[in-house]
Design a protein around this motif. Sequence first.
Motif, PDB file in Angstrom:
ATOM      1  N   LYS A 118     -37.730 -26.353  14.219  1.00 22.93           N
ATOM      2  CA  LYS A 118     -38.739 -27.394  14.035  1.00 22.93           C
ATOM      3  C   LYS A 118     -37.973 -28.626  13.568  1.00 22.93           C
ATOM      4  O   LYS A 118     -37.652 -28.752  12.385  1.00 22.93           O
ATOM      5  CB  LYS A 118     -39.778 -26.987  12.992  1.00 22.93           C
ATOM      6  CG  LYS A 118     -40.672 -25.844  13.390  1.00 22.93           C
ATOM      7  CD  LYS A 118     -41.910 -25.757  12.498  1.00 22.93           C
ATOM      8  CE  LYS A 118     -41.566 -25.656  11.034  1.00 22.93           C
ATOM      9  NZ  LYS A 118     -42.776 -25.565  10.171  1.00 22.93           N
ATOM     10  N   LYS A 172     -39.104 -33.002   1.318  1.00 16.65           N
ATOM     11  CA  LYS A 172     -40.400 -32.464   1.747  1.00 16.65           C
ATOM     12  C   LYS A 172     -40.279 -31.788   3.109  1.00 16.65           C
ATOM     13  O   LYS A 172     -40.849 -30.716   3.335  1.00 16.65           O
ATOM     14  CB  LYS A 172     -41.440 -33.579   1.806  1.00 16.65           C
ATOM     15  CG  LYS A 172     -41.811 -34.174   0.469  1.00 16.65           C
ATOM     16  CD  LYS A 172     -42.597 -33.201  -0.387  1.00 16.65           C
ATOM     17  CE  LYS A 172     -44.009 -32.981   0.130  1.00 16.65           C
ATOM     18  NZ  LYS A 172     -44.776 -32.069  -0.756  1.00 16.65           N
ATOM     19  N   LEU A 173     -39.549 -32.405   4.017  1.00 17.85           N
ATOM     20  CA  LEU A 173     -39.363 -31.812   5.343  1.00 17.85           C
ATOM     21  C   LEU A 173     -38.610 -30.487   5.244  1.00 17.85           C
ATOM     22  O   LEU A 173     -38.949 -29.516   5.938  1.00 17.85           O
ATOM     23  CB  LEU A 173     -38.618 -32.785   6.254  1.00 17.85           C
ATOM     24  CG  LEU A 173     -39.413 -34.014   6.708  1.00 17.85           C
ATOM     25  CD1 LEU A 173     -38.500 -35.027   7.389  1.00 17.85           C
ATOM     26  CD2 LEU A 173     -40.546 -33.599   7.648  1.00 17.85           C
ATOM     27  N   GLN A 175     -38.594 -28.457   2.707  1.00 23.51           N
ATOM     28  CA  GLN A 175     -39.514 -27.476   2.120  1.00 23.51           C
ATOM     29  C   GLN A 175     -40.474 -26.912   3.163  1.00 23.51           C
ATOM     30  O   GLN A 175     -40.910 -25.753   3.057  1.00 23.51           O
ATOM     31  CB  GLN A 175     -40.291 -28.115   0.975  1.00 23.51           C
ATOM     32  CG  GLN A 175     -39.449 -28.410  -0.257  1.00 23.51           C
ATOM     33  CD  GLN A 175     -40.178 -29.234  -1.295  1.00 23.51           C
ATOM     34  OE1 GLN A 175     -41.238 -29.813  -1.026  1.00 23.51           O
ATOM     35  NE2 GLN A 175     -39.624 -29.316  -2.500  1.00 23.51           N
ATOM     36  N   ASP A 176     -40.788 -27.718   4.171  1.00 24.16           N
ATOM     37  CA  ASP A 176     -41.672 -27.266   5.248  1.00 24.16           C
ATOM     38  C   ASP A 176     -40.887 -26.717   6.437  1.00 24.16           C
ATOM     39  O   ASP A 176     -41.438 -26.543   7.527  1.00 24.16           O
ATOM     40  CB  ASP A 176     -42.570 -28.422   5.703  1.00 24.16           C
ATOM     41  CG  ASP A 176     -43.620 -28.771   4.658  1.00 24.16           C
ATOM     42  OD1 ASP A 176     -43.979 -27.888   3.855  1.00 24.16           O
ATOM     43  OD2 ASP A 176     -44.080 -29.927   4.633  1.00 24.16           O
ATOM     44  N   HIS A 177     -39.594 -26.471   6.236  1.00 29.40           N
ATOM     45  CA  HIS A 177     -38.723 -25.798   7.214  1.00 29.40           C
ATOM     46  C   HIS A 177     -38.438 -26.637   8.459  1.00 29.40           C
ATOM     47  O   HIS A 177     -38.162 -26.102   9.532  1.00 29.40           O
ATOM     48  CB  HIS A 177     -39.311 -24.442   7.608  1.00 29.40           C
ATOM     49  CG  HIS A 177     -39.645 -23.575   6.433  1.00 29.40           C
ATOM     50  ND1 HIS A 177     -38.678 -23.044   5.606  1.00 29.40           N
ATOM     51  CD2 HIS A 177     -40.845 -23.186   5.922  1.00 29.40           C
ATOM     52  CE1 HIS A 177     -39.266 -22.353   4.639  1.00 29.40           C
ATOM     53  NE2 HIS A 177     -40.569 -22.429   4.807  1.00 29.40           N
TER      54      HIS A 177
END
Length: 297
Positions: A118, A172-173, A175-177
């Motif tokens: 991703k 943040k990115l 942390q959201d993989h």
Amino acid sequence: MNRLIKKADVLVEALPYIRTFTGKTVVVKYGGKAMTEDALKDKFAADVVLLKYVGLNPVIVHGGGPQIDQMLDRLGLEAKFRQGVRITDRATMEIVEMVLGGKINKEIVTLLNQHGAKAVGLTGKDGNLIYAKALTAKAWAESLYTEPDGSPDEDFGLVGEVQAVNPHLLVKLQQDHFIPVIAPIGTDKAGRTYNINADLVAGAVAAALKAEKLLVLTDVKGIRNANGHHVSTLTRKDMQRMVKKGTISAGMLPKVHACLMALDGGVRKAHIIDGRMPHAILLEVFTDKGIGTEILS
């Protein structure tokens, strides 16, 4: 059967590195032939996605000088350089932003996504990621460890140097993989857009994230000593001495400056590696000997 056993041995050799680096950030400066040859591009993407799947947090910073030159030529615009810096007027900046932030950035994102990641593309404008100011001849000379050629206050148009990196969006990115892919474009507080050297952006991003490693992909094996022999490990002070003696020079200097910037900012190790070698990233990170030059803080 022996081939299968050798493959198993490679996986076992990688195990302690995977265990050590799980959850850590690795910033990769992507450039050179690894960015222009299809086979190498595919292997680069596979390497980065593998880093993510085994628990590391890769962040990509890319350049794109040759692609910018090609687009300028197609549009009948002349590429101008001074002291190795692209003179960037307003028209050139529009092309730079289109090529770096649009075409190249999205190609990298697409390739990573095709390999199961991703990935998300960014410039320094997104989330106020990179604040910049005009790059002066004095500041550029300092990054090359030389004296300025001409007036020290002269600038190069809309060419910038990094003033600050705000890592909040990147964290943040992660942390959201997601895998962030960053084009080296920044803005000042007045909203002016700047073209920034990608090596120096990578060093600044690595420092801001307190990354475990900075990996700089080049078209050479690494750093060579005065006798022309490849050096596998250097300390920060070793590298500074080699710069003063002129052993390290020319196009390697911004990369060295980026490595020192990263180490000064708390990065544990910086690596200069040959991106022309297939799976260069994996060989440097997950094997005992590595393939490039590692610089220790």
